[in-house]
Structure formats: structure tokens, C-alpha cells
Design a protein around this motif. Structure first.
Motif, PDB file in Angstrom:
ATOM      1  N   THR A 190       0.843  -1.196   0.000  1.00 52.76           N
ATOM      2  CA  THR A 190       0.000   0.000   0.000  1.00 52.76           C
ATOM      3  C   THR A 190       0.880   1.248   0.000  1.00 52.76           C
ATOM      4  N   GLY A 191       0.264   2.375  -0.117  1.00 46.30           N
ATOM      5  CA  GLY A 191       0.979   3.642  -0.089  1.00 46.30           C
ATOM      6  C   GLY A 191       1.113   4.256  -1.466  1.00 46.30           C
ATOM      7  N   GLU A 192       1.871   5.357  -1.520  1.00 40.05           N
ATOM      8  CA  GLU A 192       2.043   6.122  -2.756  1.00 40.05           C
ATOM      9  C   GLU A 192       2.622   5.299  -3.897  1.00 40.05           C
ATOM     10  N   LEU A 193       3.498   4.374  -3.590  1.00 38.81           N
ATOM     11  CA  LEU A 193       4.212   3.625  -4.628  1.00 38.81           C
ATOM     12  C   LEU A 193       3.570   2.272  -4.957  1.00 38.81           C
ATOM     13  N   ALA A 194       2.412   2.004  -4.417  1.00 37.50           N
ATOM     14  CA  ALA A 194       1.772   0.694  -4.595  1.00 37.50           C
ATOM     15  C   ALA A 194       1.616   0.318  -6.067  1.00 37.50           C
ATOM     16  N   ALA A 195       1.280   1.276  -6.905  1.00 35.42           N
ATOM     17  CA  ALA A 195       1.067   0.992  -8.334  1.00 35.42           C
ATOM     18  C   ALA A 195       2.358   0.637  -9.062  1.00 35.42           C
ATOM     19  N   HIS A 196       3.496   0.851  -8.423  1.00 36.99           N
ATOM     20  CA  HIS A 196       4.788   0.563  -9.053  1.00 36.99           C
ATOM     21  C   HIS A 196       5.294  -0.847  -8.747  1.00 36.99           C
ATOM     22  N   TYR A 197       4.565  -1.610  -7.978  1.00 39.60           N
ATOM     23  CA  TYR A 197       4.959  -2.976  -7.632  1.00 39.60           C
ATOM     24  C   TYR A 197       4.160  -3.990  -8.465  1.00 39.60           C
ATOM     25  N   ILE A 198       4.043  -3.714  -9.750  1.00 42.01           N
ATOM     26  CA  ILE A 198       3.290  -4.563 -10.662  1.00 42.01           C
ATOM     27  C   ILE A 198       4.183  -4.947 -11.828  1.00 42.01           C
ATOM     28  N   LEU A 199       4.177  -6.233 -12.171  1.00 41.26           N
ATOM     29  CA  LEU A 199       4.864  -6.714 -13.355  1.00 41.26           C
ATOM     30  C   LEU A 199       3.809  -7.019 -14.411  1.00 41.26           C
ATOM     31  N   THR A 200       4.066  -6.605 -15.640  1.00 44.18           N
ATOM     32  CA  THR A 200       3.106  -6.764 -16.736  1.00 44.18           C
ATOM     33  C   THR A 200       3.589  -7.859 -17.679  1.00 44.18           C
TER      34      THR A 200
END
Length: 148
Positions: free
Chosen positions: A134-144
Motif C-alpha cells: 500500500t501507499g504512494e508507490l503501490a502501483a509501481h509494484y506490478i509486473l506486466t
């Protein structure tokens, strides 16, 4: 004449009741069949999760870490991590399992496993408690997922 009309009306009423009963019985049979067949869709059975995934994870001391994760058909994985603006790269191999929508990576060197949530064409990194970051960077912990 009245008698003929009454007989015709009675015949129509009986036909309508019989049709309704058949529809209700067919509907009940469908409902019973649907009730007996639970939805067994999970990432393991429904999603095409094997393949190559990429993304850039945040890092404390550089602009980020370029991640490339390959899930092979034989239950093994290869992970390549490259630190942006540095000459630092790491490779990791190990085995993986998918249960429900939880991907578990077990490094062959015995380090702690990493956990990901399997989603449609992407993997979301989870914390050690297997919860989404969670938090501000949550969307950056995704692999596509990439088209191989």
C-alpha cells in the motif's frame, strides 16, 4: 354455444397450468445443476500466467530496479534485476507454485520466498504477510506480462 366456450376456456386454462409447471420444473433442474457445480476458477486453472513479466520497482538509492521475471512451463522461474543508473545486476532462479491466485517464488539459494497476486496479464507484489503493498508507490509494484 356457451358450453363450447366454457370447454374451450377450461382446456386453455389447463394447458397454461401444465406449461407453467413444466417451466418451473425445468428451471428448478437448472438451478440444482448450477448449485452442484461450484465455480472452480482460479489463476492456476483459468489464467495463462506462464510467460515473461517486466516492470520497474522503486528503489531507495537509485531511480528504480528493472525487473524481468520468466515463469517457465517446468515450474521453475528466472528473475533478472537491473538497477537503473548503476552497473549492478542480479539473477535469481528457483521454483514457483500457484495456488488460487497466489504465486509463490522460492529461490534456489534458500532465501525467503516472494509472493505475488496473479491478475489478468500482470503480477502484483505482495508483502511477507501476503498482502498487497500500500501507499504512494503501490502501483509501481506490478509486473506486466509480455507477448513472448
Amino acid at each position: 354455444m356457451k358450453r363450447t366456450i366454457l370447454i374451450a376456456a377450461a382446456a386453455l386454462a389447463l394447458a397454461a397450468c401444465g406449461s407453467s409447471t413444466r417451466k418451473k420444473a425445468a428451471s428448478a433442474d437448472r438451478a440444482a445443476t448450477e448449485t452442484r457445480s461450484p465455480d472452480m476458477h482460479t489463476a492456476e486453472t483459468s489464467l495463462d500466467y506462464k510467460g515473461t513479466y517486466t516492470g520497474t520497482f522503486p528503489a531507495a538509492d537509485c531511480p528504480g530496479i528493472e525487473m524481468t521475471l520468466r515463469l517457465r512451463d517446468d515450474g521453475k522461474y528466472d528473475l533478472h534485476m537491473k538497477y537503473i543508473d548503476r552497473r549492478t545486476e542480479f539473477d535469481e532462479q528457483g521454483t514457483y507454485t500457484v495456488e488460487d491466485n497466489l504465486l509463490t517464488l522460492r529461490p534456489s539459494d534458500g532465501d525467503e520466498p516472494d509472493y505475488y497476486k496473479v491478475e489478468e496479464n500482470r503480477l502484483r507484489l505482495l508483502d511477507a504477510a501476503r498482502q498487497p503493498i500500500t501507499g504512494e508507490l503501490a502501483a509501481h509494484y506490478i509486473l506486466t506480462k509480455q507477448n513472448d
